[in-house]
Design a protein around this motif. Structure first.
Motif: not given
Length: 467
Positions: A394-400
């Motif tokens: 789940y990466i609607p805002f990207s990640a990391g």
């Protein structure tokens, strides 16, 4: 699970085998429907041409590697930057390496947890202004194009929290109007990121894209220079623009100069306005499609009788609904990285310079990861499958490290405005007007999202108009 048998709409997939030029034509029309159905099951897919390699990855382990474990090995693709540079310049959205790290060191403090409480009054004022605009339009019930409504309120939130001015401000209003035109003229992802166009080939923009970008940047420059003058005079308001302009890089002691600030404001407007507008519009559509959820959120919205920031903690269902809308309709449907050196994915060689495509659109609906991937089910976030997928897929805002610094801001804004609207209006779908998702700068509907609005009767605790 909703009692409705209706499934939220998604684009029809293209045939499995098409020629390169057919793919280019489909892609130019819409990147979502240009993709084959197998991407909703594949862990990885490769697009190969004599001078070009592109890998779309859906496997959680690969997503984690690219975004979290080895982000420096997989920087942002400069092919994407070519399409957005006329508007965004060298903003934090496009830069890489030391330049990007310096920008984030200056920007991130403005979006720390405590800042949400400080920006909340401006956010709520924008939501209340949106309610008043809707009241004047709706009367006893009317058909409303929802993307227009959410674009307006999201832009208002940005200007109030960033520059302490409402959307009615002349400059703010013109930026909003021109940005609306820009949004429809520029696809999110440059064609060069997905098809084998040589890097030396010039990139062509649709008519009006460059002039609009130039004018938007000129208007933002005026706002930025006015704020810098106010800072020097000692009478600048304590908003996000002031916070960012007065924050120094802890490593170098430097601040953003005027040109750098214009670049950052451009991406704040893009990320904070475009993405929020898209997510809110689709969330409202889902509430019209599933009225039983709409009624639950309307009851929960009674918590907003208290005007303070603490009310947000009581909007639990609203947050889960908004989170589910972001799963089904992620505003940024695809992200592109580039392999800076040769690597291996799933025993397959990935050469230096290959494009690595991460697709929230396909990852969030992946048939091998999610229970009922195409269904609308806000209760999934309390299940083991939902919790695991939220961590891994789940990466609607990207990640990391490159996760959107405004992710927390967006979640508060989404739950607040959604609850405010449902508190005051009932909404219903328009027969025969199901929206068709397509990708422009963000995921929008091909022909708008049209809903029927009906004012709710005020509760006994709410004041009635005396006019």
């Amino acid at each position: 699970m909703s009692g409705s048998d209706r499934q939220p709409p998604k684009p029809a997939a293209r045939p499995v085998r098409v020629s390169l030029w057919r793919y280019v034509k489909l892609f130019r029309a819409d990147i979502l429907s240009a993709q084959p159905a197998k991407l909703y099951r594949a862990w990885m897919a490769e697009f190969r041409a004599p001078s070009f390699r592109s890998f779309l990855i859906n496997q959680p382990e690969l997503i984690k590697r690219v975004l979290k474990e080895e982000p420096d090995v997989f920087p942002k693709s400069d092919r994407i930057a070519e399409g957005l540079k006329p508007l965004l310049g060298d903003s934090v959205f496009l830069t890489n390496g030391d330049t990007w790290k310096r920008q984030r060191r200056i920007i991130d403090p403005a979006f720390e947890g405590g800042r949400l409480k400080e920006t909340y009054p401006a956010m709520r004022a924008a939501a209340e202004a949106a309610i008043e605009r809707l009241r004047t339009r709706v009367g006893t019930g009317a058909v409303v194009e929802v993307e227009e409504v959410t674009s307006h309120v999201a832009a208002d939130v940005i200007f109030r929290t960033l520059f302490s001015i409402p959307i009615e401000n002349e400059v703010a209003g013109e930026v909003f109007t021109r940005f609306r035109d820009y949004q429809r003229s520029q696809p999110l992802l440059n064609l060069a990121a997905f098809v084998p166009l040589p890097k030396w080939m010039p990139r062509f923009f649709r008519r009006g894209t460059r002039p609009n970008a130039k004018k938007i940047r000129a208007l933002i420059t005026d706002l930025t220079e006015s704020r810098m003058a106010a800072l020097q005079a000692g009478d600048a308001p304590e908003d996000l623009a002031t916070k960012i302009m007065t924050t120094t890089d802890p490593k170098t002691g430097e601040r953003f100069d005027a040109q750098e600030m214009v670049d950052q404001v451009a991406i704040f407007f893009l990320a904070g306005h475009e993405t929020s507008a898209s997510a809110l519009a689709w969330t409202l559509y889902l509430m019209a499609l599933y009225p039983e959820w709409q009624e639950q959120l309307q009851q929960e919205a009674g918590a907003l009788e208290a005007e303070g920031f603490a009310a947000i903690s009581k909007l639990r269902l609203s947050r889960d609904v908004f989170r589910e809308a972001l799963r089904l309709y992620p505003p940024v449907p695809m992200m592109v990285r580039e392999a800076s050196c040769p690597v291996t994915f799933r025993d397959r060689k990935v050469p230096k310079g290959a494009q690595i495509v991460l697709s929230p659109w396909h990852l969030h609906r992946h048939e091998r990861l999610w229970d009922n991937p195409d269904g609308f089910n806000p209760t999934r976030w309390q299940t083991e499958n939902g919790k695991q997928c939220q961590r891994e897929a789940y990466i609607p805002f990207s990640a990391g490290p490159r996760v959107c610094p405004g992710a927390g801001f967006a979640m508060v804004e989404g739950a607040l405005i959604l609850s405010m609207i449902l508190r005051h209006f009932k909404i219903a779908c328009l027969p025969g007007a199901d929206p068709v998702p397509v990708a422009h700068l963000t995921v929008r509907s091909k022909n708008g999202i049209w809903l029927q609005f009906e004012p709710r009767q005020p509760s006994a605790s709410e004041p009635r108009d005396q006019g």
